[in-house]
Write a protein that holds these residues in place. Structure first.
Motif, PDB file in Angstrom:
ATOM      1  N   TYR A 150      44.077  52.035  48.881  1.00  0.00           N
ATOM      2  CA  TYR A 150      42.704  51.834  49.322  1.00  0.00           C
ATOM      3  C   TYR A 150      42.669  51.450  50.798  1.00  0.00           C
ATOM      4  CZ  TYR A 150      41.226  51.973  44.442  1.00  0.00           C
ATOM      5  OH  TYR A 150      40.971  52.371  43.153  1.00  0.00           O
ATOM      6  N   GLU A 151      41.549  51.698  51.453  1.00  0.00           N
ATOM      7  CA  GLU A 151      41.392  51.341  52.858  1.00  0.00           C
ATOM      8  C   GLU A 151      41.472  49.823  53.039  1.00  0.00           C
ATOM      9  OE1 GLU A 151      37.816  52.990  54.368  1.00  0.00           O
ATOM     10  OE2 GLU A 151      38.313  55.051  53.783  1.00  0.00           O
ATOM     11  N   SER A 152      41.909  49.428  54.204  1.00  0.00           N
ATOM     12  CA  SER A 152      42.094  47.994  54.475  1.00  0.00           C
ATOM     13  C   SER A 152      40.773  47.234  54.459  1.00  0.00           C
ATOM     14  CB  SER A 152      42.774  47.809  55.835  1.00  0.00           C
ATOM     15  OG  SER A 152      42.000  48.422  56.864  1.00  0.00           O
ATOM     16  N   THR A 153      39.663  47.950  54.640  1.00  0.00           N
ATOM     17  CA  THR A 153      38.344  47.299  54.624  1.00  0.00           C
ATOM     18  C   THR A 153      37.835  47.037  53.207  1.00  0.00           C
ATOM     19  OG1 THR A 153      37.332  49.495  54.789  1.00  0.00           O
ATOM     20  CG2 THR A 153      37.667  48.275  56.849  1.00  0.00           C
ATOM     21  N   MET A 154      38.552  47.521  52.227  1.00  0.00           N
ATOM     22  CA  MET A 154      38.131  47.350  50.836  1.00  0.00           C
ATOM     23  C   MET A 154      38.795  46.133  50.202  1.00  0.00           C
ATOM     24  SD  MET A 154      38.009  51.171  49.168  1.00  0.00           S
ATOM     25  CE  MET A 154      36.754  52.343  49.607  1.00  0.00           C
ATOM     26  N   LYS A 155      38.087  45.577  49.229  1.00  0.00           N
ATOM     27  CA  LYS A 155      38.639  44.508  48.414  1.00  0.00           C
ATOM     28  C   LYS A 155      39.182  45.128  47.135  1.00  0.00           C
ATOM     29  CE  LYS A 155      37.485  39.872  46.775  1.00  0.00           C
ATOM     30  NZ  LYS A 155      36.413  38.845  46.719  1.00  0.00           N
ATOM     31  N   VAL A 156      40.489  44.989  46.897  1.00  0.00           N
ATOM     32  CA  VAL A 156      41.132  45.628  45.751  1.00  0.00           C
ATOM     33  C   VAL A 156      41.109  44.677  44.568  1.00  0.00           C
ATOM     34  CG1 VAL A 156      43.219  46.732  44.877  1.00  0.00           C
ATOM     35  CG2 VAL A 156      42.578  46.993  47.293  1.00  0.00           C
ATOM     36  N   LEU A 157      40.618  45.162  43.415  1.00  0.00           N
ATOM     37  CA  LEU A 157      40.450  44.340  42.218  1.00  0.00           C
ATOM     38  C   LEU A 157      41.077  45.026  41.018  1.00  0.00           C
ATOM     39  CD1 LEU A 157      36.666  43.681  42.850  1.00  0.00           C
ATOM     40  CD2 LEU A 157      38.501  42.071  43.352  1.00  0.00           C
ATOM     41  N   LYS A 158      41.684  44.240  40.139  1.00  0.00           N
ATOM     42  CA  LYS A 158      42.289  44.789  38.915  1.00  0.00           C
ATOM     43  C   LYS A 158      41.314  44.641  37.751  1.00  0.00           C
ATOM     44  CE  LYS A 158      46.407  44.677  35.984  1.00  0.00           C
ATOM     45  NZ  LYS A 158      47.734  44.043  35.742  1.00  0.00           N
ATOM     46  N   VAL A 159      41.184  45.709  36.980  1.00  0.00           N
ATOM     47  CA  VAL A 159      40.291  45.710  35.824  1.00  0.00           C
ATOM     48  C   VAL A 159      41.021  45.098  34.637  1.00  0.00           C
ATOM     49  CG1 VAL A 159      38.841  47.106  34.318  1.00  0.00           C
ATOM     50  CG2 VAL A 159      39.183  47.801  36.699  1.00  0.00           C
ATOM     51  N   LEU A 216      32.778  46.989  34.429  1.00  0.00           N
ATOM     52  CA  LEU A 216      32.852  48.404  34.806  1.00  0.00           C
ATOM     53  C   LEU A 216      32.977  49.283  33.573  1.00  0.00           C
ATOM     54  CD1 LEU A 216      33.880  46.763  37.409  1.00  0.00           C
ATOM     55  CD2 LEU A 216      34.932  48.899  38.079  1.00  0.00           C
ATOM     56  N   SER A 217      34.207  49.376  33.047  1.00  0.00           N
ATOM     57  CA  SER A 217      34.453  50.227  31.882  1.00  0.00           C
ATOM     58  C   SER A 217      35.798  49.870  31.274  1.00  0.00           C
ATOM     59  CB  SER A 217      34.452  51.702  32.286  1.00  0.00           C
ATOM     60  OG  SER A 217      34.887  52.514  31.215  1.00  0.00           O
ATOM     61  N   ALA A 218      35.850  49.831  29.941  1.00  0.00           N
ATOM     62  CA  ALA A 218      37.115  49.556  29.258  1.00  0.00           C
ATOM     63  C   ALA A 218      38.129  50.670  29.488  1.00  0.00           C
ATOM     64  CB  ALA A 218      36.867  49.372  27.762  1.00  0.00           C
ATOM     65  N   SER A 219      37.649  51.860  29.871  1.00  0.00           N
ATOM     66  CA  SER A 219      38.555  52.980  30.145  1.00  0.00           C
ATOM     67  C   SER A 219      39.395  52.742  31.393  1.00  0.00           C
ATOM     68  CB  SER A 219      37.754  54.273  30.314  1.00  0.00           C
ATOM     69  OG  SER A 219      37.035  54.581  29.146  1.00  0.00           O
ATOM     70  N   LEU A 220      38.999  51.757  32.212  1.00  0.00           N
ATOM     71  CA  LEU A 220      39.719  51.462  33.450  1.00  0.00           C
ATOM     72  C   LEU A 220      40.670  50.274  33.313  1.00  0.00           C
ATOM     73  CD1 LEU A 220      36.904  51.902  36.125  1.00  0.00           C
ATOM     74  CD2 LEU A 220      39.057  53.175  36.024  1.00  0.00           C
ATOM     75  N   LYS A 221      40.846  49.748  32.127  1.00  0.00           N
ATOM     76  CA  LYS A 221      41.657  48.537  31.986  1.00  0.00           C
ATOM     77  C   LYS A 221      43.076  48.751  32.516  1.00  0.00           C
ATOM     78  CE  LYS A 221      42.974  49.541  27.167  1.00  0.00           C
ATOM     79  NZ  LYS A 221      42.907  49.056  25.774  1.00  0.00           N
ATOM     80  N   GLY A 222      43.533  47.756  33.272  1.00  0.00           N
ATOM     81  CA  GLY A 222      44.861  47.819  33.867  1.00  0.00           C
ATOM     82  C   GLY A 222      44.916  48.578  35.175  1.00  0.00           C
ATOM     83  N   LYS A 223      43.816  49.185  35.609  1.00  0.00           N
ATOM     84  CA  LYS A 223      43.796  49.970  36.848  1.00  0.00           C
ATOM     85  C   LYS A 223      43.151  49.154  37.971  1.00  0.00           C
ATOM     86  CE  LYS A 223      43.424  54.287  34.230  1.00  0.00           C
ATOM     87  NZ  LYS A 223      44.836  54.665  34.379  1.00  0.00           N
ATOM     88  N   TYR A 224      43.351  49.602  39.190  1.00  0.00           N
ATOM     89  CA  TYR A 224      42.812  48.917  40.360  1.00  0.00           C
ATOM     90  C   TYR A 224      41.657  49.711  40.964  1.00  0.00           C
ATOM     91  CZ  TYR A 224      46.877  45.842  40.215  1.00  0.00           C
ATOM     92  OH  TYR A 224      47.829  44.920  39.829  1.00  0.00           O
ATOM     93  N   VAL A 225      40.589  48.991  41.300  1.00  0.00           N
ATOM     94  CA  VAL A 225      39.440  49.609  41.952  1.00  0.00           C
ATOM     95  C   VAL A 225      39.260  48.974  43.324  1.00  0.00           C
ATOM     96  CG1 VAL A 225      38.300  50.126  39.770  1.00  0.00           C
ATOM     97  CG2 VAL A 225      37.811  47.958  40.936  1.00  0.00           C
ATOM     98  N   GLY A 226      38.513  49.677  44.170  1.00  0.00           N
ATOM     99  CA  GLY A 226      38.243  49.158  45.505  1.00  0.00           C
ATOM    100  C   GLY A 226      36.764  48.888  45.687  1.00  0.00           C
ATOM    101  N   ALA A 227      36.428  47.739  46.309  1.00  0.00           N
ATOM    102  CA  ALA A 227      35.034  47.367  46.557  1.00  0.00           C
ATOM    103  C   ALA A 227      34.798  47.293  48.067  1.00  0.00           C
ATOM    104  CB  ALA A 227      34.701  46.040  45.897  1.00  0.00           C
ATOM    105  N   LEU A 228      33.729  47.928  48.525  1.00  0.00           N
ATOM    106  CA  LEU A 228      33.405  47.989  49.947  1.00  0.00           C
ATOM    107  C   LEU A 228      31.999  47.442  50.153  1.00  0.00           C
ATOM    108  CD1 LEU A 228      34.179  49.017  52.819  1.00  0.00           C
ATOM    109  CD2 LEU A 228      33.071  51.172  52.203  1.00  0.00           C
TER     110      LEU A 228
END
Length: 394
Positions: free
Chosen positions: A319-328, A344-356
């Motif tokens: 993810y871009e450095s300007t994003m906040k990386v979060l684990k589901v 978010l969604s149970a389908s994303l469990k264990g994955k990382y998302v980025g917040a801008l």
């Protein structure tokens, strides 16, 4: 008296009998029978040459062979092709004739239709109600831009078990990559077959499906499921028809109608035998059957392999450095601060998302390079409760 259609032979015989008596002149006979003198002399001539058999009506069919008649070999080939492809119409059979005969020997499509009709091989068509033309929601300009996938409606086999055929096609060339029969419509079966197809043909830019499991879910964020997130990890964007609008993927649905007619009426006894029928349909559809939307070419002659190969390992993503990386988490949510959660969604469990952050406490959330939705951190701080991700700002 004039000739009567039902007693014309009797009238001719009576005329000859009266003439043979010698009591009447030709003029008197013509007046009595109300015929012309040329007709009278014609009847007398036929009687004198052939007897009473000469009075029979002669066939009006042209003698000999008509100069524009279709070659007997071509006619036999037309009937043979129809026997092999009972569901095909005249246009497709006409196209296949070019493989066997020179162009000057091949009749028109209308003549082919008339030959089939003459031999009782044309089924009457139901008169369809006129409807407004439906255009596909995605109209690709080249191969592998958009693929379509779906589970064709289940049907009962001879062993009283249901077959669920998974079909994957290229939307541009109509090429069928697979028609795989499954006992159930689930993630494991679908992902296994997609993997085989990706390894053989490469991967597309987008995959177009409906909203049924395991492809999409109208209740999920952006309708994405576990299968959708796997596509995203491979660099494929999942796209969907609008809910309750299968006609938006009409090309795929039209192919399903042909598949159903060829493979399920009647169905085979078990899944192994049914798969042989599905494979036979795919070979014919891709390599033999001309397609009107392709200028009567076959899908196999139009399709090109994808230049994007299937990655055996899930590619890494930074993810871009300007994003906040979060684990589901297992619950499908991400922690925000010490006490708050964003679901978010149970389908994303264990994955990382980025917040801008885009300003005023509004954050955009992405999974890899695909946008998922928004949330407002001000609601978390004021209400001190969890919030759901929203696809639109209010």
């Amino acid at each position: 008296m004039p000739w009567k259609d039902t007693t014309i032979m009797e009238q001719k015989i009576e005329f000859i009998c009266e003439w043979r008596t010698g009591k009447y002149t030709i003029t008197e006979l013509c007046k009595r029978f109300e015929i012309s003198r040329p007709t009278a002399y014609k009847i007398i001539s036929r009687f004198e040459n052939c007897g009473y058999e000469g009075l029979l009506e002669l066939s009006r069919k042209p003698r000999g062979t008509h100069p524009n008649a279709t070659n007997a070999k071509v006619v036999n080939r037309i009937l043979e092709l129809k026997e092999n492809h009972k569901l095909w119409g005249a246009k497709k059979i006409w196209k296949l004739l070019y493989k066997d005969y020179p162009a000057e020997d091949i009749p028109t499509v209308l003549t082919v239709h008339n030959i089939l009709k003459k031999h009782g091989l044309v089924s009457p068509q139901k008169r369809l109600r006129r409807v407004k033309p439906i255009h596909p929601i995605f109209d690709p300009k080249e191969c592998n831009e958009v693929w379509s996938a779906d589970y064709k409606g289940k049907f009962l086999m001879g062993n009283k078990k249901y077959c669920h055929p998974l079909t994957i096609t290229d939307s541009k060339s109509r090429f069928i990559f697979t028609a795989k029969g499954h006992y159930k419509e689930n993630l494991q079966s679908a992902k296994s077959e997609f993997t085989k197809v990706f390894r053989k043909y490469g991967i597309p830019k987008q995959i177009h499906t409906d909203n049924g499991s395991p492809f999409g879910s109208v209740a999920a964020i952006q309708r994405f499921t576990r299968l959708s997130y796997w596509f995203i990890e491979l660099g494929i964007l999942p796209v969907f028809s609008d809910p309750a609008h299968p006609e938006q993927n009409g090309r795929h649905e039209r192919m399903h109608r042909d598949l159903k007619a060829a493979c399920s009426k009647p169905a085979a006894y078990d899944l192994k035998a049914q798969q042989r029928r599905l494979n036979r349909f795919v070979r014919e559809y891709n390599h033999v059957r001309p397609h009107e939307a392709l200028n009567m070419e076959t899908p196999a002659s139009v399709h090109d392999f994808s230049t994007r190969s299937f990655p055996e390992k899930t590619p890494k993503f930074d993810y871009e450095s300007t994003m906040k990386v979060l684990k589901v988490t297992k619950s499908g949510a991400v922690r925000w601060g010490a006490y708050n959660w964003v679901y978010l969604s149970a389908s994303l469990k264990g994955k990382y998302v980025g917040a801008l952050e885009i300003g005023n406490g509004i954050w955009r959330v992405f999974y890899r390079n695909v946008f998922l939705g928004y949330f407002n951190q001000n609601e978390l701080r004021t209400k001190e409760q969890s919030v759901r991700l929203e696809t639109n700002l209010v």
